[in-house]
Write an enzyme that holds these catalytic residues in place. Sequence first.
Site, mmCIF file in Angstrom:
data_model
loop_
_atom_site.group_PDB
_atom_site.id
_atom_site.type_symbol
_atom_site.label_atom_id
_atom_site.label_comp_id
_atom_site.label_asym_id
_atom_site.label_seq_id
_atom_site.Cartn_x
_atom_site.Cartn_y
_atom_site.Cartn_z
ATOM 1 N N SER A 43 0.798 -1.234 0.000
ATOM 2 C CA SER A 43 0.000 0.000 0.000
ATOM 3 C C SER A 43 0.828 1.280 0.000
ATOM 4 O O SER A 43 0.363 2.324 0.440
ATOM 5 C CB SER A 43 -0.944 -0.001 1.209
ATOM 6 O OG SER A 43 -0.289 -0.411 2.400
ATOM 7 N N THR A 44 2.062 1.224 -0.505
ATOM 8 C CA THR A 44 2.872 2.435 -0.562
ATOM 9 C C THR A 44 2.562 3.286 -1.789
ATOM 10 O O THR A 44 3.002 4.436 -1.877
ATOM 11 C CB THR A 44 4.375 2.101 -0.555
ATOM 12 O OG1 THR A 44 4.678 1.259 -1.673
ATOM 13 C CG2 THR A 44 4.759 1.401 0.748
ATOM 14 N N GLY A 86 -0.255 3.461 -5.660
ATOM 15 C CA GLY A 86 -1.287 2.864 -6.498
ATOM 16 C C GLY A 86 -2.576 2.535 -5.795
ATOM 17 O O GLY A 86 -3.053 3.283 -4.928
ATOM 18 N N GLY A 127 -3.328 0.186 -3.638
ATOM 19 C CA GLY A 127 -3.197 -0.054 -2.204
ATOM 20 C C GLY A 127 -3.170 1.233 -1.408
ATOM 21 O O GLY A 127 -3.817 1.356 -0.362
ATOM 22 N N SER A 155 -8.376 -9.366 -10.256
ATOM 23 C CA SER A 155 -8.271 -8.597 -11.489
ATOM 24 C C SER A 155 -9.217 -9.190 -12.518
ATOM 25 O O SER A 155 -9.557 -10.381 -12.452
ATOM 26 C CB SER A 155 -6.836 -8.661 -12.032
ATOM 27 O OG SER A 155 -6.753 -8.159 -13.349
ATOM 28 N N TYR A 176 0.484 -14.247 -14.654
ATOM 29 C CA TYR A 176 -0.204 -13.274 -13.800
ATOM 30 C C TYR A 176 -1.696 -13.616 -13.691
ATOM 31 O O TYR A 176 -2.252 -13.636 -12.595
ATOM 32 C CB TYR A 176 -0.025 -11.871 -14.381
ATOM 33 C CG TYR A 176 -0.865 -10.801 -13.721
ATOM 34 C CD1 TYR A 176 -0.490 -10.247 -12.500
ATOM 35 C CD2 TYR A 176 -2.022 -10.318 -14.339
ATOM 36 C CE1 TYR A 176 -1.248 -9.250 -11.908
ATOM 37 C CE2 TYR A 176 -2.776 -9.325 -13.756
ATOM 38 C CZ TYR A 176 -2.396 -8.787 -12.536
ATOM 39 O OH TYR A 176 -3.157 -7.799 -11.958
#
Length: 264
Positions: free
Chosen positions: A15-16, A18, A20, A141, A154
């Site tokens: 969460s640093t 984007g 998050g 996603s 992914y």
Amino acid sequence: MQIDLSGKHAIITGSTAGIGFAIAQGLAKAGADVVITGRTQARVDGAITALKKDTPNAKVEGVAADLGTAEGCQTLIKQQPSTDILINNVGIFAPQDFFDVDDATWQQFFDVNVMSAVRLSRHYAQGMRERDWGRIQFISSESGINIPSEMVHYGMTKSALLSVSRGLAKVLSGTQVTVNAILPGPTRSEGVLKMIGEMAEKEGISQQEVEERFVKENRPSSIIQRLATPEEVASMSIYAASPQASATTGAALRVEGGIVDTLT
């Protein structure tokens, strides 16, 4: 609708920046005490500073750990033994030809994108069940349904998160703990913007042109015909974390602009 999460504690992984960070920001504005996580202390400290600047009264802590490992998950658990809201957001992505993806890369994507969520949910869900209240979310996603040919490894991890999310919701049946998956589409996150910026520089065109072309060529079924913003994705997550979402569980909540062309 007034969402009030005062007195609730939330952990948002990865969460640093984007999505998050936008979720952490939104939860803090709703009154929750939030825990930001990242792989380095510098990134965590920077995110805490940015969040407090935007929301001065926010109660924010941070944990630096590599959640793609069992040891990193234990570091977080040791520092934050319980929580009311767990947002499993940490993840990695990279376009790569299927035939060039080696075993180590498959394992890395599974460890970071799936096992981090499994390990943390396994721990925190037990306390939520004992207290009979909680919110667990898996940031999946649209690629978990609409598997991209350029990122099969992914897409696999995002499909796995849908399975874990639905299954855990059933495990917690009859409690006031809800479990849901959030399905963003292509979003203007830090990683995506970096990729698009590199493409724009290489081709000598604007970033906006690359974004428009990316959607047209790679996600032609998009109804909004643009990238989503992290804040748009965060809004769905914040609602799902709220008391008002008490009857929403076991769901795959789409914030993908209509890319997945199915009715359910």
